[in-house]
Scaffold this motif. Structure first.
Motif, PDB file in Angstrom:
ATOM      1  N   PRO A  26     -35.123  21.297 102.575  1.00 26.10           N
ATOM      2  CA  PRO A  26     -33.777  20.880 102.181  1.00 26.10           C
ATOM      3  C   PRO A  26     -33.063  21.852 101.242  1.00 26.10           C
ATOM      4  CG  PRO A  26     -35.415  19.516 101.100  1.00 26.10           C
ATOM      5  CD  PRO A  26     -36.142  20.381 102.075  1.00 26.10           C
ATOM      6  N   PHE A  27     -33.798  22.672 100.519  1.00 22.74           N
ATOM      7  CA  PHE A  27     -33.162  23.561  99.543  1.00 22.74           C
ATOM      8  C   PHE A  27     -32.569  24.808 100.201  1.00 22.74           C
ATOM      9  CE2 PHE A  27     -33.098  26.687  96.051  1.00 22.74           C
ATOM     10  CZ  PHE A  27     -32.349  25.970  95.135  1.00 22.74           C
ATOM     11  N   TYR A  28     -33.254  25.346 101.216  1.00 19.79           N
ATOM     12  CA  TYR A  28     -32.810  26.601 101.813  1.00 19.79           C
ATOM     13  C   TYR A  28     -32.214  26.465 103.213  1.00 19.79           C
ATOM     14  CZ  TYR A  28     -34.851  29.115  97.924  1.00 19.79           C
ATOM     15  OH  TYR A  28     -35.125  29.580  96.672  1.00 19.79           O
ATOM     16  N   GLY A  34     -21.346  26.266 106.309  1.00 18.42           N
ATOM     17  CA  GLY A  34     -21.329  25.935 104.888  1.00 18.42           C
ATOM     18  C   GLY A  34     -22.412  26.686 104.139  1.00 18.42           C
ATOM     19  N   GLU A  35     -22.967  26.048 103.143  1.00 17.38           N
ATOM     20  CA  GLU A  35     -23.967  26.695 102.304  1.00 17.38           C
ATOM     21  C   GLU A  35     -25.189  25.807 102.164  1.00 17.38           C
ATOM     22  OE1 GLU A  35     -21.737  25.306  98.161  1.00 17.38           O
ATOM     23  OE2 GLU A  35     -22.202  27.414  98.457  1.00 17.38           O
ATOM     24  N   CYS A  36     -26.264  26.391 101.669  1.00 19.89           N
ATOM     25  CA  CYS A  36     -27.472  25.626 101.344  1.00 19.89           C
ATOM     26  C   CYS A  36     -27.490  25.402  99.832  1.00 19.89           C
ATOM     27  CB  CYS A  36     -28.722  26.368 101.801  1.00 19.89           C
ATOM     28  SG  CYS A  36     -29.048  27.924 100.940  1.00 19.89           S
ATOM     29  N   TYR A  37     -28.429  24.606  99.374  1.00 19.40           N
ATOM     30  CA  TYR A  37     -28.539  24.362  97.938  1.00 19.40           C
ATOM     31  C   TYR A  37     -28.859  25.644  97.174  1.00 19.40           C
ATOM     32  CZ  TYR A  37     -28.075  19.287  97.819  1.00 19.40           C
ATOM     33  OH  TYR A  37     -27.575  18.011  97.859  1.00 19.40           O
ATOM     34  N   GLY A  38     -29.608  26.561  97.799  1.00 20.85           N
ATOM     35  CA  GLY A  38     -29.889  27.846  97.158  1.00 20.85           C
ATOM     36  C   GLY A  38     -28.608  28.619  96.889  1.00 20.85           C
ATOM     37  N   ASP A  39     -27.688  28.626  97.880  1.00 24.60           N
ATOM     38  CA  ASP A  39     -26.385  29.281  97.687  1.00 24.60           C
ATOM     39  C   ASP A  39     -25.607  28.607  96.567  1.00 24.60           C
ATOM     40  OD1 ASP A  39     -26.964  30.841  99.953  1.00 24.60           O
ATOM     41  OD2 ASP A  39     -25.853  29.489 101.298  1.00 24.60           O
ATOM     42  N   LEU A  40     -25.606  27.289  96.578  1.00 21.17           N
ATOM     43  CA  LEU A  40     -24.880  26.513  95.574  1.00 21.17           C
ATOM     44  C   LEU A  40     -25.411  26.813  94.177  1.00 21.17           C
ATOM     45  CD1 LEU A  40     -22.866  24.278  94.806  1.00 21.17           C
ATOM     46  CD2 LEU A  40     -24.692  22.628  95.275  1.00 21.17           C
ATOM     47  N   THR A  41     -26.722  26.888  94.054  1.00 21.34           N
ATOM     48  CA  THR A  41     -27.349  27.181  92.761  1.00 21.34           C
ATOM     49  C   THR A  41     -26.883  28.539  92.237  1.00 21.34           C
ATOM     50  OG1 THR A  41     -29.260  25.835  93.320  1.00 21.34           O
ATOM     51  CG2 THR A  41     -29.564  27.454  91.586  1.00 21.34           C
ATOM     52  N   SER A  42     -26.841  29.533  93.110  1.00 22.00           N
ATOM     53  CA  SER A  42     -26.377  30.868  92.701  1.00 22.00           C
ATOM     54  C   SER A  42     -24.926  30.808  92.238  1.00 22.00           C
ATOM     55  CB  SER A  42     -26.506  31.850  93.859  1.00 22.00           C
ATOM     56  OG  SER A  42     -27.852  32.007  94.215  1.00 22.00           O
ATOM     57  N   ARG A  43     -24.120  30.038  92.955  1.00 22.64           N
ATOM     58  CA  ARG A  43     -22.700  29.922  92.611  1.00 22.64           C
ATOM     59  C   ARG A  43     -22.489  29.218  91.269  1.00 22.64           C
ATOM     60  NH1 ARG A  43     -18.750  26.393  94.696  1.00 22.64           N
ATOM     61  NH2 ARG A  43     -20.256  25.404  96.068  1.00 22.64           N
ATOM     62  N   LEU A  70     -26.905  20.469  88.645  1.00 23.96           N
ATOM     63  CA  LEU A  70     -26.714  20.454  87.194  1.00 23.96           C
ATOM     64  C   LEU A  70     -27.701  19.515  86.499  1.00 23.96           C
ATOM     65  CD1 LEU A  70     -22.813  20.533  86.980  1.00 23.96           C
ATOM     66  CD2 LEU A  70     -24.420  22.419  86.573  1.00 23.96           C
ATOM     67  N   VAL A  71     -27.934  18.340  87.063  1.00 19.11           N
ATOM     68  CA  VAL A  71     -28.891  17.394  86.475  1.00 19.11           C
ATOM     69  C   VAL A  71     -30.289  18.004  86.483  1.00 19.11           C
ATOM     70  CG1 VAL A  71     -30.036  15.162  86.818  1.00 19.11           C
ATOM     71  CG2 VAL A  71     -27.537  15.311  86.898  1.00 19.11           C
ATOM     72  N   ALA A  72     -30.665  18.683  87.567  1.00 22.60           N
ATOM     73  CA  ALA A  72     -31.981  19.338  87.604  1.00 22.60           C
ATOM     74  C   ALA A  72     -32.107  20.341  86.471  1.00 22.60           C
ATOM     75  CB  ALA A  72     -32.194  20.026  88.959  1.00 22.60           C
ATOM     76  N   TYR A  73     -31.070  21.108  86.237  1.00 18.45           N
ATOM     77  CA  TYR A  73     -31.095  22.087  85.157  1.00 18.45           C
ATOM     78  C   TYR A  73     -31.278  21.405  83.802  1.00 18.45           C
ATOM     79  CZ  TYR A  73     -29.724  25.537  81.764  1.00 18.45           C
ATOM     80  OH  TYR A  73     -29.722  26.365  80.671  1.00 18.45           O
ATOM     81  N   ARG A  75     -32.360  18.456  83.077  1.00 19.46           N
ATOM     82  CA  ARG A  75     -33.634  17.720  82.963  1.00 19.46           C
ATOM     83  C   ARG A  75     -34.834  18.656  82.969  1.00 19.46           C
ATOM     84  NH1 ARG A  75     -32.823  12.745  87.277  1.00 19.46           N
ATOM     85  NH2 ARG A  75     -31.372  11.515  86.005  1.00 19.46           N
ATOM     86  N   ASN A  76     -34.574  19.947  83.151  1.00 14.23           N
ATOM     87  CA  ASN A  76     -35.649  20.935  83.259  1.00 14.23           C
ATOM     88  C   ASN A  76     -36.559  20.636  84.457  1.00 14.23           C
ATOM     89  OD1 ASN A  76     -36.792  23.340  82.457  1.00 14.23           O
ATOM     90  ND2 ASN A  76     -38.288  22.340  81.118  1.00 14.23           N
ATOM     91  N   THR A  77     -35.943  20.171  85.528  1.00 15.22           N
ATOM     92  CA  THR A  77     -36.644  19.905  86.787  1.00 15.22           C
ATOM     93  C   THR A  77     -36.604  21.184  87.617  1.00 15.22           C
ATOM     94  OG1 THR A  77     -35.910  17.610  86.763  1.00 15.22           O
ATOM     95  CG2 THR A  77     -36.528  18.497  88.897  1.00 15.22           C
ATOM     96  N   PRO A  78     -37.675  21.512  88.329  1.00 16.08           N
ATOM     97  CA  PRO A  78     -37.597  22.699  89.202  1.00 16.08           C
ATOM     98  C   PRO A  78     -36.388  22.596  90.128  1.00 16.08           C
ATOM     99  CG  PRO A  78     -39.845  21.881  89.099  1.00 16.08           C
ATOM    100  CD  PRO A  78     -38.983  20.871  88.394  1.00 16.08           C
ATOM    101  N   ILE A  79     -35.601  23.660  90.179  1.00 14.27           N
ATOM    102  CA  ILE A  79     -34.335  23.618  90.901  1.00 14.27           C
ATOM    103  C   ILE A  79     -34.531  23.308  92.383  1.00 14.27           C
ATOM    104  CG2 ILE A  79     -34.159  26.082  91.421  1.00 14.27           C
ATOM    105  CD1 ILE A  79     -31.328  23.785  90.185  1.00 14.27           C
ATOM    106  N   GLU A  80     -35.656  23.712  92.946  1.00 12.32           N
ATOM    107  CA  GLU A  80     -35.919  23.442  94.358  1.00 12.32           C
ATOM    108  C   GLU A  80     -36.084  21.944  94.622  1.00 12.32           C
ATOM    109  OE1 GLU A  80     -37.583  25.721  92.568  1.00 12.32           O
ATOM    110  OE2 GLU A  80     -36.837  27.585  93.449  1.00 12.32           O
ATOM    111  N   ASP A  81     -36.307  21.156  93.568  1.00 10.19           N
ATOM    112  CA  ASP A  81     -36.467  19.707  93.716  1.00 10.19           C
ATOM    113  C   ASP A  81     -35.157  18.941  93.519  1.00 10.19           C
ATOM    114  OD1 ASP A  81     -39.155  20.189  94.102  1.00 10.19           O
ATOM    115  OD2 ASP A  81     -39.711  19.747  92.034  1.00 10.19           O
ATOM    116  N   CYS A  82     -34.049  19.660  93.326  1.00 15.57           N
ATOM    117  CA  CYS A  82     -32.781  18.983  93.039  1.00 15.57           C
ATOM    118  C   CYS A  82     -32.322  18.073  94.172  1.00 15.57           C
ATOM    119  CB  CYS A  82     -31.688  19.983  92.685  1.00 15.57           C
ATOM    120  SG  CYS A  82     -31.091  20.969  94.080  1.00 15.57           S
TER     121      CYS A  82
END
Length: 175
Positions: A26-28, A34-43, A70-73, A75-82
């Protein structure tokens, strides 16, 4: 992207091969057009830096996918788990800098009716202001439905959560 405005259930039926890729990664997995969550994270990296540099409160109102990152960040949750972060509806998530680093989270429910997102702001009956707030404790509210069904005052009802599709992670947002 190409799936804007479509529900995951509909996408799964219309594009099962792509949907299986999404469930597997789901992350990549990039949404078509559109974009994936990895793209969104970079943005969002520069936005997070801007938020952290502010000395006053910052309010973020956005799509669910942006809020999950943003919540993952915070909460200090691994970003791939967002993509697995369920967000409560009709609720403000507040992150306050904590002593020694990190963030303290509190949740503040703003609408009393979990089944109706509309609110008559003239009457103020659907708004709630909690007299107290503690980290990760939801403000107790009495919905109009609970009051009419004979529930006692002071009862609480947790916010309705954006739930996952079956056993798969809750992947949401406009992509």
């Amino acid at each position: 992207g190409d799936f804007t405005g479509q529900e995951l259930e509909d996408i799964a039926l219309a594009n099962p091969d792509w949907y299986n890729e999404l469930v597997a990664d789901p992350f990549y997995t990039r949404f078509p057009g559109g974009e994936c969550y990895g793209d969104l994270t970079s943005r969002l990296e520069s936005i997070v830096v801007d938020i952290e540099q502010q000395v006053g409160p910052v309010l973020v109102v956005s799509h669910v996918s942006v809020l999950q990152v943003l919540v993952a960040y915070f909460r200090n949750t691994p970003i791939e788990d967002c993509t697995g972060i369920a967000l409560p509806l009709n609720t403000v998530l507040k992150f306050t800098p904590a002593k020694g680093g990190g963030w303290q989270e509190s949740q503040h429910r703003i609408l009393t009716s979990p089944s109706n997102s509309e609110c008559d702001l003239q009457s103020y009956e659907c708004l709630s202001v909690s007299p107290y707030s503690t980290p990760m404790i939801r403000s107790p509210l009495i919905s109009q439905f609970a009051a009419s069904s004979g529930s006692s005052k002071g009862g609480s009802s947790p916010p309705e959560m954006i739930s996952p599709l079956g056993d798969h992670p809750p992947i949401w947002g406009d992509h």
